[in-house]
Design an enzyme around this catalytic site. Sequence first.
Site, PDB file in Angstrom:
ATOM      1  N   HIS A 287     -28.682 -51.895  36.777  1.00 48.71           N
ATOM      2  CA  HIS A 287     -29.288 -50.569  36.937  1.00 48.71           C
ATOM      3  C   HIS A 287     -28.933 -49.639  35.776  1.00 48.71           C
ATOM      4  CE1 HIS A 287     -30.909 -51.451  40.807  1.00 48.71           C
ATOM      5  NE2 HIS A 287     -29.739 -51.565  41.418  1.00 48.71           N
TER       6      HIS A 287
ATOM      7  N   HIS B 100     -24.626 -56.198  38.510  1.00 44.79           N
ATOM      8  CA  HIS B 100     -25.896 -55.672  39.024  1.00 44.79           C
ATOM      9  C   HIS B 100     -25.927 -54.146  38.924  1.00 44.79           C
ATOM     10  CE1 HIS B 100     -29.185 -55.528  42.220  1.00 44.79           C
ATOM     11  NE2 HIS B 100     -28.693 -54.301  42.285  1.00 44.79           N
ATOM     12  N   GLU B 101     -24.863 -53.502  39.390  1.00 42.71           N
ATOM     13  CA  GLU B 101     -24.858 -52.037  39.445  1.00 42.71           C
ATOM     14  C   GLU B 101     -24.673 -51.404  38.069  1.00 42.71           C
ATOM     15  OE1 GLU B 101     -25.776 -50.510  42.007  1.00 42.71           O
ATOM     16  OE2 GLU B 101     -25.573 -52.065  43.542  1.00 42.71           O
TER      17      GLU B 101
ATOM     18  N   GLU C  62     -34.689 -53.694  41.642  1.00 41.24           N
ATOM     19  CA  GLU C  62     -33.604 -54.521  42.175  1.00 41.24           C
ATOM     20  C   GLU C  62     -33.633 -55.919  41.556  1.00 41.24           C
ATOM     21  OE1 GLU C  62     -31.095 -53.494  43.892  1.00 41.24           O
ATOM     22  OE2 GLU C  62     -31.931 -51.485  44.075  1.00 41.24           O
TER      23      GLU C  62
END
Length: 548
Positions: free
Chosen positions: A432, A427-428, A486
């Site tokens: 992103h 995810h990070e 997100e």
Amino acid sequence: MSVPSHLLADEKAPVCRLEIQPHFDNLSAKEKLYAHHISKASFAGTRVVLRQVSPESEPLFDLILTVARHVENDFSKIVEACNVTEDEKNKFAEFGAQVLANLGNYKSFGDQKFVPRIPEETFTKIASITPEAAKLWEGIKKQVYQISPEGITLLGYPPDHMSAYYPDSPAITQADIEACGETFVKNGVLVEHTRLKQLDDGSFDMLVASEKVGEGSVYETKDGRKIRTVYGDHSKEMKVMSDELDGAKKAALNDTQEKMMEEYVKSFREGSLEAHKESQRYWIKDIGPTIETNIGFIETYRDPAGTKAYFEGWVAVVNKERTKVFGKLVERAGDFIPKLPWSKDFEKDKFQKPDFTSLEGNDGIPAGINIPNYDDIRMTLGFKNVSLGNVLNAKSPSEKVTFIDEKDLPLFERLRGPAFELQVGLHELLGHGSGKLLQETEKGVFNFDKESPPVSPLTGKPVTTYYKVGETWGSVFGATAASYEECRAECVAMYLCPDREILEVFGHTDDTEAAAEDVLYISYLQMARAGLLALEFWDPKTKARTTF
């Protein structure tokens, strides 16, 4: 009027212990001093956060601490002193704990108001334990219990909802806020560290967080209303932060950290967001530190316009063993990003390999962080990722796991930590960290081929829109910007987590104790459960989410 159950403060909320002592004990005296000053600076922002939630949050915070000090943190004394029952005392303490944990009377995750489970009269009896507490309570008791009109129980655009980003502005509307926002974009004004106040004559003050006090530039909306820049919002707190960060500068462990602290101090003393951006450039260059930190007005989730940010500050100790795993993921990022379902035209020309560390931190911080959020810095210098290991693995002994079938529960309990680490890492870093904004960076200059634009993977046709000069992700998407991003990062994680090479990077194969197939299964199960839990934040009456 009876209070709906979903607005009542939590009862017997689970408490998780975050382990950090062994990691802190291994630091040198200078490292501990550096961390100490940053921690003090972060805590100085407490009142800034309270003022960004609701008008009653700060006096409510003071009231709870006043009562706690008076009874020397022994809340059993309240029973006899205030003539209340044991149950009423417990409910007061639980409400107080929730206010302290959320820094306000709206949930930090959910943005929904919560009210005490005891009647107003009982709360008044407890607040009368000292004259100071009684005076504080008299000024806020109606607001604390107010649940009508219904919109006031959710953070959002005033006047229908609550937002302390627009203080003392009872008549301000979404149209007013958007008109000011357009003016700021047109003039290239950064507003993350500001609040907006509407005056009686319809003009506005842009309140800038800074130690210095004074006035600055004046702007004008399309319909001719003035916006005056006023420095000195949270002046006392910004001075404390600046002084502590000056101390951190003296204890800095290298030149990069020293320059980073210098820019933080300049930003907080002068109200300069350009200085804060400079601090983030140094932060990105501070590779592999023993002490990791960030501080400032960072995330814009709670401002309904999606442009003004709430204050946050944190300091944590690097877990070197877990950091090695994330380092492997960073090294292989160039292999994994091309597997995403869009062409390289939608990616940066060169992937800036970020620092990705596993940290042991204190409470009030998420499981993973990917910053800075300044688009121009992300596009040119890149970003950094951190994963909070002790947050990932935190679990209350009393926590009840819902929505999981009995046959899956043992596997879920055993692998929820590794599965969450896999999800957060992807995810990070690759969520992103992937993609780029198609922009007109300056008049007539584009970061993509304007004559032969990229082909949309959704329509199969060339894209026709892009970000104009001065536009950002937040200014274009407004209140949905944070949730949109997100969701994008979460989808990337779910898309890539079945990849066997990625699972192996995290130490999961068919032959390991935490087998790859099992970790993958729990990853999807955990996400499905999160979706069900998220229904709690949908309000069917207002037809809106209570969080982004």
